[in-house]
Design a protein around this motif. Structure first.
Motif, PDB file in Angstrom:
ATOM      1  N   THR A  75      27.620  38.527  21.150  1.00 14.07           N
ATOM      2  CA  THR A  75      28.899  38.275  20.476  1.00 14.07           C
ATOM      3  C   THR A  75      30.028  38.080  21.465  1.00 14.07           C
ATOM      4  OG1 THR A  75      29.244  40.664  20.287  1.00 14.07           O
ATOM      5  CG2 THR A  75      28.247  39.546  18.410  1.00 14.07           C
ATOM      6  N   PHE A  76      29.747  38.278  22.743  1.00 18.28           N
ATOM      7  CA  PHE A  76      30.757  38.077  23.781  1.00 18.28           C
ATOM      8  C   PHE A  76      30.308  36.957  24.708  1.00 18.28           C
ATOM      9  CE2 PHE A  76      33.830  41.506  23.475  1.00 18.28           C
ATOM     10  CZ  PHE A  76      33.200  42.393  22.611  1.00 18.28           C
ATOM     11  N   SER A  77      31.183  36.032  24.974  1.00 19.14           N
ATOM     12  CA  SER A  77      30.905  34.959  25.935  1.00 19.14           C
ATOM     13  C   SER A  77      31.398  35.396  27.307  1.00 19.14           C
ATOM     14  CB  SER A  77      31.628  33.679  25.513  1.00 19.14           C
ATOM     15  OG  SER A  77      33.031  33.866  25.632  1.00 19.14           O
ATOM     16  N   PRO A  78      30.973  34.713  28.372  1.00 21.62           N
ATOM     17  CA  PRO A  78      31.522  35.027  29.702  1.00 21.62           C
ATOM     18  C   PRO A  78      33.048  34.942  29.728  1.00 21.62           C
ATOM     19  CG  PRO A  78      29.606  33.617  29.904  1.00 21.62           C
ATOM     20  CD  PRO A  78      29.897  33.707  28.440  1.00 21.62           C
ATOM     21  N   HIS A  79      33.593  33.964  29.025  1.00 24.65           N
ATOM     22  CA  HIS A  79      35.056  33.821  28.982  1.00 24.65           C
ATOM     23  C   HIS A  79      35.694  35.042  28.328  1.00 24.65           C
ATOM     24  CE1 HIS A  79      39.025  32.052  28.562  1.00 24.65           C
ATOM     25  NE2 HIS A  79      38.995  32.342  27.277  1.00 24.65           N
ATOM     26  N   THR A  80      35.081  35.527  27.234  1.00 26.98           N
ATOM     27  CA  THR A  80      35.623  36.703  26.548  1.00 26.98           C
ATOM     28  C   THR A  80      35.561  37.926  27.449  1.00 26.98           C
ATOM     29  OG1 THR A  80      34.873  35.812  24.434  1.00 26.98           O
ATOM     30  CG2 THR A  80      35.439  38.140  24.490  1.00 26.98           C
ATOM     31  N   ALA A  81      34.439  38.070  28.157  1.00 22.47           N
ATOM     32  CA  ALA A  81      34.308  39.198  29.078  1.00 22.47           C
ATOM     33  C   ALA A  81      35.371  39.130  30.172  1.00 22.47           C
ATOM     34  CB  ALA A  81      32.916  39.201  29.702  1.00 22.47           C
ATOM     35  N   THR A  82      35.625  37.916  30.681  1.00 21.65           N
ATOM     36  CA  THR A  82      36.664  37.725  31.700  1.00 21.65           C
ATOM     37  C   THR A  82      38.019  38.154  31.164  1.00 21.65           C
ATOM     38  OG1 THR A  82      35.465  35.906  32.751  1.00 21.65           O
ATOM     39  CG2 THR A  82      37.836  36.023  33.150  1.00 21.65           C
ATOM     40  N   GLU A  83      38.311  37.743  29.937  1.00 23.26           N
ATOM     41  CA  GLU A  83      39.603  38.085  29.329  1.00 23.26           C
ATOM     42  C   GLU A  83      39.718  39.589  29.075  1.00 23.26           C
ATOM     43  OE1 GLU A  83      42.286  36.061  28.846  1.00 23.26           O
ATOM     44  OE2 GLU A  83      41.026  34.746  30.069  1.00 23.26           O
ATOM     45  N   GLU A 134      33.879  35.988  35.224  1.00 25.41           N
ATOM     46  CA  GLU A 134      32.457  36.237  34.996  1.00 25.41           C
ATOM     47  C   GLU A 134      31.613  35.062  35.493  1.00 25.41           C
ATOM     48  OE1 GLU A 134      30.766  39.015  33.528  1.00 25.41           O
ATOM     49  OE2 GLU A 134      32.666  39.840  34.193  1.00 25.41           O
ATOM     50  N   LYS A 135      32.141  33.862  35.355  1.00 25.87           N
ATOM     51  CA  LYS A 135      31.420  32.671  35.809  1.00 25.87           C
ATOM     52  C   LYS A 135      31.182  32.728  37.317  1.00 25.87           C
ATOM     53  CE  LYS A 135      31.674  27.605  35.880  1.00 25.87           C
ATOM     54  NZ  LYS A 135      32.481  26.416  35.489  1.00 25.87           N
ATOM     55  N   ALA A 136      32.207  33.135  38.077  1.00 24.53           N
ATOM     56  CA  ALA A 136      32.075  33.222  39.532  1.00 24.53           C
ATOM     57  C   ALA A 136      31.103  34.330  39.930  1.00 24.53           C
ATOM     58  CB  ALA A 136      33.445  33.457  40.167  1.00 24.53           C
ATOM     59  N   VAL A 137      31.188  35.469  39.249  1.00 24.16           N
ATOM     60  CA  VAL A 137      30.261  36.566  39.521  1.00 24.16           C
ATOM     61  C   VAL A 137      28.828  36.126  39.240  1.00 24.16           C
ATOM     62  CG1 VAL A 137      29.534  38.883  38.807  1.00 24.16           C
ATOM     63  CG2 VAL A 137      31.967  38.375  39.092  1.00 24.16           C
ATOM     64  N   ASP A 138      28.657  35.368  38.156  1.00 22.52           N
ATOM     65  CA  ASP A 138      27.328  34.886  37.793  1.00 22.52           C
ATOM     66  C   ASP A 138      26.791  33.908  38.836  1.00 22.52           C
ATOM     67  OD1 ASP A 138      25.350  35.291  35.796  1.00 22.52           O
ATOM     68  OD2 ASP A 138      25.662  33.241  35.094  1.00 22.52           O
ATOM     69  N   GLN A 139      27.667  33.111  39.447  1.00 21.47           N
ATOM     70  CA  GLN A 139      27.253  32.201  40.513  1.00 21.47           C
ATOM     71  C   GLN A 139      26.676  32.981  41.688  1.00 21.47           C
ATOM     72  OE1 GLN A 139      30.779  29.950  41.426  1.00 21.47           O
ATOM     73  NE2 GLN A 139      30.297  28.324  39.962  1.00 21.47           N
ATOM     74  N   LEU A 140      27.325  34.095  42.034  1.00 26.97           N
ATOM     75  CA  LEU A 140      26.823  34.918  43.133  1.00 26.97           C
ATOM     76  C   LEU A 140      25.489  35.544  42.763  1.00 26.97           C
ATOM     77  CD1 LEU A 140      27.186  36.147  45.924  1.00 26.97           C
ATOM     78  CD2 LEU A 140      28.519  38.001  44.876  1.00 26.97           C
ATOM     79  N   ARG A 141      25.357  36.000  41.523  1.00 24.53           N
ATOM     80  CA  ARG A 141      24.087  36.585  41.079  1.00 24.53           C
ATOM     81  C   ARG A 141      22.956  35.569  41.184  1.00 24.53           C
ATOM     82  NH1 ARG A 141      21.127  36.056  36.844  1.00 24.53           N
ATOM     83  NH2 ARG A 141      22.705  34.870  35.705  1.00 24.53           N
TER      84      ARG A 141
END
Length: 219
Positions: free
Chosen positions: A15-23, A36-43
């Motif tokens: 129910t949460f998108s990466p954008h929502t988590a970032t916000e 979250e997108k940048a963190v996911d890139q590192l992962r």
């Protein structure tokens, strides 16, 4: 909450998108953090099999990257977050420059001799600072490398200098870290994070980086 948001992305009823988590993290910290997108890139970078092999062989860098990944996911007050992240990035960049590139090329002692001569202090202990070392390597790039290695070295050194100028150095000077500067750090952090990953990716694929012989005799 941010950790929970990340875990939810791996199930079909998320129910949460990466954008929502970032916000959510932005709201809780009072300002912009690494997305979250940048963190996911590192992962994803760390999960690559070739990268894992490289990190396994460069233990100090692996520990630094692991620490950066952990710290980047934290949700703390914005000023504290960016100060901590600057320190983590500085550690990753420093270890990559000193413990991988300079050691692998066999130029660490040559650099120290060069710095002592430049400062006219022949017995001074030289501490390798990534930015200063990157400028020095750019100056002598045609001596310490050749062919495609020159291009890779230039790209890595320019990345180091760019990250230092835009993000790392600012966050390391606490006495002059104004709210305006913190806002600039926040605005740049995702781009700097991506540049750091790209620098590491170049190094991880630089498998034929060869030890240079006798360079200390040049300086």
């Amino acid at each position: 909450l941010a950790v929970h948001c990340r875990r939810l992305r791996h199930v079909s009823v998320a129910t949460f998108s990466p954008h929502t988590a970032t916000e959510c993290r932005k709201h809780l910290s009072g300002g912009q953090l690494v997305s979250e997108k940048a963190v996911d890139q590192l992962r994803k970078f760390m999960e690559d099999s070739d990268v894992q092999d490289w990190l396994h062989k460069t233990e100090g860098i692996r520990e630094a990257v692991d620490s950066l990944y952990t710290r980047a996911q934290e949700t703390v007050e914005q000023r504290r977050y960016h100060v901590q992240l600057c320190g983590e990035m500085r550690n990753v960049v420093g270890r990559t420059v000193r413990d991988y590139i300079m050691e692998k090329l066999g130029i660490l002692e040559a650099y120290k001799v060069s710095m002592r001569r430049r400062l006219n202090m022949p017995f001074r202990e030289v501490h390798v600072m990534a930015g200063q070392a990157a400028r020095w390597m750019l100056d002598v790039r045609d001596i310490i490398t050749s062919g495609e290695d020159v291009e890779r070295l230039v790209e890595v050194c320019n990345a180091v200098l760019g990250m230092n100028d835009v993000y790392i150095n600012t966050g390391m000077h606490l006495e002059s870290l104004t709210e305006e500067k913190i806002s600039r750090l926040a605005a740049e952090v995702d781009d700097v994070f991506s540049n750091l990953i790209q620098m590491l990716r170049i190094c991880a694929r630089w498998t034929h980086l060869e030890l240079q012989k006798g360079l200390s005799d040049i300086w």
